[in-house]
Design a protein around this motif. Structure first.
Motif, mmCIF file in Angstrom:
data_model
loop_
_atom_site.group_PDB
_atom_site.id
_atom_site.type_symbol
_atom_site.label_atom_id
_atom_site.label_comp_id
_atom_site.label_asym_id
_atom_site.label_seq_id
_atom_site.Cartn_x
_atom_site.Cartn_y
_atom_site.Cartn_z
ATOM 1 N N LYS C 38 0.833 -1.204 0.000
ATOM 2 C CA LYS C 38 0.000 0.000 0.000
ATOM 3 C C LYS C 38 0.861 1.245 0.000
ATOM 4 C CE LYS C 38 -3.986 -1.677 -0.377
ATOM 5 N NZ LYS C 38 -4.705 -1.448 -1.610
ATOM 6 N N ALA C 39 2.032 1.176 0.699
ATOM 7 C CA ALA C 39 2.928 2.336 0.702
ATOM 8 C C ALA C 39 3.411 2.624 -0.709
ATOM 9 C CB ALA C 39 4.102 2.095 1.639
ATOM 10 N N CYS C 40 3.760 1.560 -1.447
ATOM 11 C CA CYS C 40 4.221 1.749 -2.828
ATOM 12 C C CYS C 40 3.122 2.369 -3.675
ATOM 13 C CB CYS C 40 4.639 0.416 -3.441
ATOM 14 S SG CYS C 40 6.204 -0.173 -2.858
ATOM 15 N N GLU C 41 1.887 1.871 -3.493
ATOM 16 C CA GLU C 41 0.768 2.411 -4.262
ATOM 17 C C GLU C 41 0.588 3.900 -3.950
ATOM 18 O OE1 GLU C 41 -2.789 -0.231 -4.223
ATOM 19 O OE2 GLU C 41 -3.816 1.689 -4.136
ATOM 20 N N ALA C 42 0.688 4.233 -2.641
ATOM 21 C CA ALA C 42 0.483 5.622 -2.235
ATOM 22 C C ALA C 42 1.586 6.522 -2.769
ATOM 23 C CB ALA C 42 0.426 5.705 -0.715
ATOM 24 N N ILE C 43 2.823 6.007 -2.826
ATOM 25 C CA ILE C 43 3.915 6.817 -3.377
ATOM 26 C C ILE C 43 3.682 7.051 -4.865
ATOM 27 C CG2 ILE C 43 6.379 6.787 -3.928
ATOM 28 C CD1 ILE C 43 6.866 5.539 -1.244
ATOM 29 N N GLY C 44 3.131 6.021 -5.540
ATOM 30 C CA GLY C 44 2.806 6.199 -6.952
ATOM 31 C C GLY C 44 1.777 7.305 -7.146
ATOM 32 N N ARG C 45 0.895 7.493 -6.150
ATOM 33 C CA ARG C 45 -0.134 8.507 -6.270
ATOM 34 C C ARG C 45 0.386 9.887 -5.841
ATOM 35 N NH1 ARG C 45 -5.021 5.608 -3.936
ATOM 36 N NH2 ARG C 45 -5.142 4.404 -5.851
ATOM 37 N N ARG C 46 1.145 9.912 -4.720
ATOM 38 C CA ARG C 46 1.649 11.195 -4.210
ATOM 39 C C ARG C 46 3.140 11.101 -3.937
ATOM 40 N NH1 ARG C 46 -2.029 14.298 -0.085
ATOM 41 N NH2 ARG C 46 -0.573 15.853 -0.839
ATOM 42 N N PRO C 47 3.958 11.234 -4.997
ATOM 43 C CA PRO C 47 5.409 11.037 -4.810
ATOM 44 C C PRO C 47 6.030 12.068 -3.873
ATOM 45 C CG PRO C 47 4.877 11.663 -7.078
ATOM 46 C CD PRO C 47 3.585 11.475 -6.385
ATOM 47 N N GLU C 48 5.401 13.256 -3.711
ATOM 48 C CA GLU C 48 6.047 14.282 -2.890
ATOM 49 C C GLU C 48 6.035 13.917 -1.404
ATOM 50 O OE1 GLU C 48 3.389 14.737 -4.743
ATOM 51 O OE2 GLU C 48 1.735 15.382 -3.467
ATOM 52 N N GLU C 49 5.175 12.949 -1.004
ATOM 53 C CA GLU C 49 5.128 12.538 0.404
ATOM 54 C C GLU C 49 5.969 11.282 0.647
ATOM 55 O OE1 GLU C 49 3.832 14.146 2.772
ATOM 56 O OE2 GLU C 49 2.572 15.614 1.740
ATOM 57 N N ALA C 50 6.910 10.970 -0.266
ATOM 58 C CA ALA C 50 7.612 9.688 -0.197
ATOM 59 C C ALA C 50 8.305 9.457 1.141
ATOM 60 C CB ALA C 50 8.625 9.592 -1.332
ATOM 61 N N GLY C 51 8.955 10.494 1.680
ATOM 62 C CA GLY C 51 9.689 10.313 2.934
ATOM 63 C C GLY C 51 8.766 9.915 4.065
#
Lengths: 243, 224, 82
Positions: C38-51
């Protein structure tokens, strides 16, 4: 009705071979079927990309098949393993080896299928990224194979371990438990690794510029997911020392 | 298959105990260190504005890992820890790839090298945590969520060392054993070169990167 | 073959250790996979919150892993104490 020692060993080796190839086939088949299903879905949306999607599907299925091939290799080695003049403990070791390989390949087989399915779907969405998605899928499913590699390691250790000639309950149960521990312990991490890689491929297909950061996050996530498989490996190694 | 368990050992008696050295992995580690020293010398000694090929490779490593460290730790701490992270990756990559050359063996196939690096990373991470947060704030992390969870938290920390080092060891060892088994089964015909390429290069690179990233993540978890 | 009671208990304890760690690793493996996936999916959606997402992922995985670590502790207890 009594049997000779070598007959028991042969019987255990055949049981182990059957378990090894039979159980490992479950995982590989589920993984490959999932990939093929997703590929069909993608082709139905984008029939003009069928060649591209078919190639990705075949590559992904080949990786998912690797777990099954590990099971086959161990089964072959068990079928042609020597039995004459070995101690009765060998029977327990062969049974453990078959269980370790067979069970551990279930997780990796299912897991490797998930990123391949996502890659087929993703290529349907972003045809221009086919090569990058293929690379990400290969990395993800390659890492998903590592629980199966641990199982293979334990199976070979049990196959080629020099054993004492006397029968005792403790070493016999240790050998069996070593195989069971590694086998069961690798199921969850194998599937979990696949889920991570699958979602990473989907994310990269949705938002191509996040590819590098997703590769990094995926590898870290998979490495942490795998840690329970490594605890199982450590316990299995400790158990196999008890002979 | 006989070479599966064979180890060249050097046993040195010391203070009444016997210390056992694995000669193969010792020699291979030194070869890797010498190779890396030569690489560093070539990459950094003759720096030019228009870089040569060796300098380009060196700059690529340094730049990539500096930016990864900066993402995880912030700009200030990246200056301290980026050299460690870069060196760790280059060392592990060379260690994992050197087995592709015939007659050479991966020093990471011996558990002692990953375990040593894992323990090193463990101490560095906890030192960084104490330095960044202070001892009081650092030890507070162990009594969360309840005080009686402390033993389990400590075991969890120690288990990280086990998992990081056994991951590298298991993958590299498994890869080399698979090559050995297949070579034995098909009598060195077609498959082994492909398998060498797959396990030696692909798995080697991924596992080196995973080890490095995990060391960085452990530092980041302690610091934040 | 004579089996003493102590031997029998030790043998069963080893079997229990193997099963504890083996079965105990299934759940955390899948659960941590969900968290990271789910973290990977979320990073795909909002890369600016990756950290932030990576940190949340690691914390979530650490908590999911705690049952795996309990299994490890029980397995080691069965191996070395019983």
């Amino acid at each position: 009705m009594t049997f000779e020692t070598y007959e028991w060993i042969r019987a255990a080796a055949f049981t182990g071979a059957g378990l090894s190839v039979g159980l490992s086939a479950i995982g590989a088949a589920i993984g490959e079927g999932y990939t093929a299903g997703k590929a069909n879905q993608a082709v139905s949306y984008r029939p003009n990309l069928s060649g591209e999607i078919l190639r990705t599907m075949l590559v992904g299925q080949a990786v998912a098949e690797t777990a099954g091939i590990f099971g086959l290799v161990i089964a072959m080695m068990l079928l042609f393993s020597p039995a004459e003049g070995h101690s009765i403990l060998t029977a327990w070791a062969y049974l453990g080896a078959g269980l370790a390989m067979g069970l551990s390949a279930i997780g990796s087989g299912v897991g490797s299928g998930l990123p391949a399915g996502s890659a087929c779907e993703g290529i349907g969405r972003q045809p221009g990224m086919a090569n990058k998605l293929n690379t990400l899928m290969l990395i993800g499913s390659g890492v998903s194979q590592s629980p199966a590699i641990f199982g293979f390691l334990i199976a070979l250790l049990l196959l080629f371990k020099p054993l004492p000639d006397t029968m005792a309950l403790i070493p016999a149960f240790s050998l069996l438990a070593s195989g069971l521990c590694m086998g069961f312990g690798a199921i969850g991490p194998g599937i979990g690794d696949g889920i991570v890689a699958g979602n990473a491929v989907t994310g990269a297909a949705r938002n191509p510029e996040t590819l590098s950061i997703l590769t990094r996050t995926m590898l870290v996530g998979q490495a942490v997911t795998e840690s329970t498989a490594i605890y199982a490996l450590v316990v299995a190694l400790l158990l196999s020392l008890n002979t | 298959m006989e070479e599966l368990g064979r180890i060249h050992q050097l046993i040195v008696p010391m203070f009444g105990y016997e210390m056992t050295f694995n000669l193969t992995s010792l020699v291979m580690t030194w070869i890797v260190i010498l190779l890396l020293l030569a690489f560093g010398y070539l990459a950094a000694r003759y720096r030019q504005l228009i870089p040569g090929p060796v300098q380009v490779v060196g700059e690529m490593f340094v730049f990539q890992f500096y930016s990864i460290t900066e993402d995880a730790l912030g700009e200030k701490m990246a200056k301290t820890y980026a050299p460690l992270i870069t060196a760790l990756f280059i060392f592990l990559l060379t260690c994992n790839w050197i087995g592709v050359i015939p007659l050479m063996e991966e020093p990471t196939k011996d558990l002692n090298l990953p375990l040593g690096l894992g323990v090193l990373g463990f101490f560095i991470a906890h030192y960084a945590g104490i330095k960044a947060k202070g001892l009081k704030e650092y030890s507070k992390a162990y009594v969360e969520p309840f005080v009686f969870m402390a033993p389990l938290n400590i075991i969890g920390e120690l288990a990280k060392v086990v998992s990081i080092s056994f991951r590298l060891f298991g993958n590299i060892m498994g890869g080399s054993i698979i090559i050995l088994v297949v070579t034995y089964l098909v009598f060195n015909m077609i498959l082994p070169p492909f398998l060498y390429a797959f396990f030696g290069l692909f798995i080697g690179a991924i596992q080196a990167f995973v080890f490095t990233m995990l060391t960085l993540v452990y530092i980041a978890v302690q610091v934040n | 073959m004579d089996i003493t009671g102590v031997e029998f208990i030790k043998a069963i304890a080893f079997l229990g250790a193997g099963l504890a760690m083996g079965l105990g690793a299934i759940g955390p493996g899948i659960g941590e996979g969900f968290a990271a996936g789910k973290a990977c999916e979320a990073i795909g959606r909002r890369p600016e919150e990756a950290g932030l997402l990576t940190r949340t992922m690691l914390v979530g995985q650490a908590v999911s892993e705690s049952t795996g670590i309990y299994s490890l502790v029980v397995a080691l207890l069965l191996l070395f104490v019983v």
